[in-house]
Motif scaffolding. Structure first.
Motif, mmCIF file in Angstrom:
data_model
loop_
_atom_site.group_PDB
_atom_site.id
_atom_site.type_symbol
_atom_site.label_atom_id
_atom_site.label_comp_id
_atom_site.label_asym_id
_atom_site.label_seq_id
_atom_site.Cartn_x
_atom_site.Cartn_y
_atom_site.Cartn_z
ATOM 1 N N TYR A 81 -3.687 9.182 4.911
ATOM 2 C CA TYR A 81 -4.033 8.061 6.037
ATOM 3 C C TYR A 81 -4.989 8.888 7.029
ATOM 4 C CZ TYR A 81 0.153 5.219 4.796
ATOM 5 O OH TYR A 81 0.923 4.740 4.243
ATOM 6 N N GLU A 127 -11.438 -1.355 -0.367
ATOM 7 C CA GLU A 127 -10.056 -0.744 0.217
ATOM 8 C C GLU A 127 -9.142 -0.519 -1.131
ATOM 9 O OE1 GLU A 127 -9.727 -3.211 4.420
ATOM 10 O OE2 GLU A 127 -8.907 -4.078 2.609
ATOM 11 N N VAL A 180 0.999 -1.297 0.010
ATOM 12 C CA VAL A 180 -0.035 -0.021 0.054
ATOM 13 C C VAL A 180 0.919 1.113 0.153
ATOM 14 C CG1 VAL A 180 -1.517 1.435 1.315
ATOM 15 C CG2 VAL A 180 -1.901 -1.118 1.020
ATOM 16 N N ARG A 225 -0.888 -0.561 5.614
ATOM 17 C CA ARG A 225 0.216 -0.034 4.871
ATOM 18 C C ARG A 225 1.435 -0.919 4.176
ATOM 19 N NH1 ARG A 225 1.399 2.042 9.655
ATOM 20 N NH2 ARG A 225 3.352 2.352 10.392
ATOM 21 N N LEU A 258 -7.631 3.014 -1.730
ATOM 22 C CA LEU A 258 -6.259 3.243 -2.105
ATOM 23 C C LEU A 258 -5.986 3.855 -3.526
ATOM 24 C CD1 LEU A 258 -3.139 2.635 -1.773
ATOM 25 C CD2 LEU A 258 -3.495 0.297 -2.910
ATOM 26 N N LEU A 261 -6.233 2.405 5.310
ATOM 27 C CA LEU A 261 -5.057 2.316 4.481
ATOM 28 C C LEU A 261 -3.811 2.303 5.385
ATOM 29 C CD1 LEU A 261 -5.531 4.410 1.340
ATOM 30 C CD2 LEU A 261 -5.866 1.888 1.670
ATOM 31 N N ALA A 271 -1.000 -4.470 -2.136
ATOM 32 C CA ALA A 271 -2.223 -4.063 -2.576
ATOM 33 C C ALA A 271 -3.216 -5.070 -2.962
ATOM 34 C CB ALA A 271 -2.227 -2.817 -3.554
#
Lengths: 235, 291
Positions: A118, A139, A93, A128, A143, A124, A132
């Motif tokens: 953030y 999510e 991420v 992190r 992102l 996220l 991904a």
């Protein structure tokens, strides 16, 4: 902010955009609604330089950007969060967000961008260090949007941000759009979910077969009988 | 005896790994097997030999040659491959183009330098260190150290730098990379540059090891390094290292056990056997698929 004049784009022999003209003013949320194949994605892909227009003009902040390379358009402050999210699945991420800030050179600016992102998407931050590709659809969409905001764009094009997401996540996404607008980012929103899109937008354009079929204030469009029948599924 | 064979295999295997990374990096981003890479390797060694003959000093000659070979990599992409990408040509078109480029480069080398084998100077002092039953020549040690250092550098570039991040992003999704503001054509050029430089360094080490260079030297070495890249898992740098070592060690054994005429086929025998069991190579991802 963005002015499009008489834009024509072809996919091979298919005439996908047949003379589109539209305007997005500073600070607005403008939505584009229309059926599948109406040319919505073709339009944003042409604006962002991923595909080339045959003729017509795209002007962003008084500079013509028609058919510039995509990366140059990003540098100027116009960004697309593409349909299907297109996150980098094998990168973390954090690396995805770092790539979002690829055009920024100022370390401090990048740190601030992480912090803002953030704050907007606490999930996220939790994830992190995760790849991904392991995020849920919602999510990943966050992102994708967060990544596009990393370079502090002036204009954000959002292509189908609610596609394939659960209804409660869809609500979150639309709340976010309002929040992002409040932070001073102008938004051009492409949506199949016309109902929600019209609720968060100031103005709207209806695309039909590669042309602008209708335009106006979002609430007027939402009240239009034809739009209610075709796009909102109401009688 | 056994350890000595492994040692010899590791030495030459490291240079295969250096060539293999060129295939691997380019394949990662373009999904293209760059068959001109073997000729780039030959260009590296032969141009350095030519520059040495100009008496500009051996180190400057090598550095200039490495740089020129990197530039050759970029030129190949800019003149032959980028125009095809612009026209969204089929993958097979680029593949054939790289084979064509390979012939052109090899022929230009022959036309300019002649096809005969020429003596290449030793880069390391003669001498050896004996540890137990194994003999390490200074040349072997030098090759190992330089190759390993270079591979580590490449890995650091890819994993730790901004351009490396851009390379990894382009590898996964070129369109998304463009939307990040990455100049993907620059990233591709940079990749060809790295590949060309590594090939030139490998060419220099190998030529110095065998004391000779010639324009056709890239043919077999290129194919074996390609086999090494596929064996290790194309697209993976550690995979290139592992593949290079396996090819190097196995051909070293083949030459001793079966006879030197089996040396060149060993890489491919192993490749075929391994791919039947692990189609993506040792360290390859399950499937390389574009989203």
């Amino acid at each position: 902010m963005l002015v499009i004049e008489n834009l024509h784009t072809y996919y091979g022999a298919i005439h996908a955009l047949k003379g589109i003209s539209l305007t997005v003013n500073d600070g607005e949320v403008v939505c584009l609604i229309g059926a599948n194949g109406a040319g919505k994605s073709t339009l944003v892909n042409t604006i962002s330089g991923l595909i080339h227009a045959r003729s017509g003009k795209v002007v962003f902040q008084d500079k013509e950007i028609t058919n510039l390379d995509a990366y140059k358009i990003v540098k100027m402050g116009l960004r697309l969060s593409p349909e299907g999210r297109e996150v980098f699945p094998d990168l973390t991420v954090e690396d995805n967000l770092r790539l979002g800030a690829y055009v920024s050179t100022d370390k401090k600016q990048i740190e601030d961008a992480y912090a803002r992102c953030y704050q907007l998407f606490p999930k996220l931050k939790e994830r992190r260090r995760q790849q991904a590709g392991t995020l849920s659809g919602g999510e990943q969409q966050m992102l994708a949007i967060g990544r596009a905001l990393m370079s502090e764009p002036k204009l954000l094009l959002l292509d189908e941000p609610s596609l394939g997401l659960a209804p409660n996540i869809v609500n979150q996404i639309f709340e976010l759009i309002i929040e992002i607008q409040k932070q001073g980012v102008t938004i051009l929103l492409i949506e199949q979910n016309a109902n929600m899109a019209l609720q968060v937008s100031n103005r709207a354009y209806v695309l039909e077969n590669g042309t602008v079929g209708m335009e106006g204030k979002a609430k007027d469009i939402a009240a239009d009988n034809r739009v209610r029948q075709i796009y909102l599924g109401l009688k | 005896m056994l350890l000595q064979q492994i040692m010899n295999g590791v030495t030459i295997g490291m240079t295969y790994a250096l060539i293999a990374v060129g295939y691997s990096l380019v394949f990662g981003i373009l999904r293209l097997v760059n068959f001109s890479h073997g000729s780039v390797y030959a260009f590296g060694a032969n141009s350095i030999l030519f520059l040495i003959s100009l008496n500009i000093g051996i180190i400057p000659a090598i550095l200039i040659g490495i740089l020129l070979t990197g530039i050759l990599g970029v030129l190949i992409d800019k003149t032959a491959l980028e125009p095809l990408r612009k026209k969204s040509a089929e993958g097979i078109t680029s593949l054939i183009t790289t084979i064509g480029v390979s012939s052109v480069i090899t022929n230009l080398l022959i036309a300019r330098l002649g096809s005969q084998k020429k003596a290449f100077p030793a880069l390391f002092p003669t001498g050896e260190i004996i540890v137990g039953s194994i003999k390490f020549t200074y040349t072997q040690i030098g090759m190992l150290v330089i190759s390993l250092a270079l591979l580590i550098c490449l890995l650091l570039i890819v994993e730790r730098t901004k351009i490396g991040l851009a390379m990894r992003a382009s590898e996964q999704n070129i369109t998304a990379a463009k939307l990040m503001g990455i100049n993907v054509n620059f990233v591709i050029s940079f990749t060809f540059f790295l590949g060309g430089m590594s090939a030139a360094i490998a060419g220099t080490l190998v030529s110095s090891y065998y004391n000779m260079a010639y324009p056709n030297m890239g043919y077999t070495a290129g194919l074996k390094a390609f086999a090494a890249a596929v064996l290790g898992g194309i697209g993976s740098l550690p995979g290139s290292l592992l593949g290079g070592l396996v090819v190097g060690i196995s051909e070293s054994f083949a030459a001793t056990v079966l006879g030197s005429e089996f040396r060149d086929s060993m890489a491919f025998i192993i490749l075929i056997c391994v791919l039947i069991i692990r189609p993506n190579g040792f360290l390859g991802k399950k499937s390389i698929k574009k989203v």
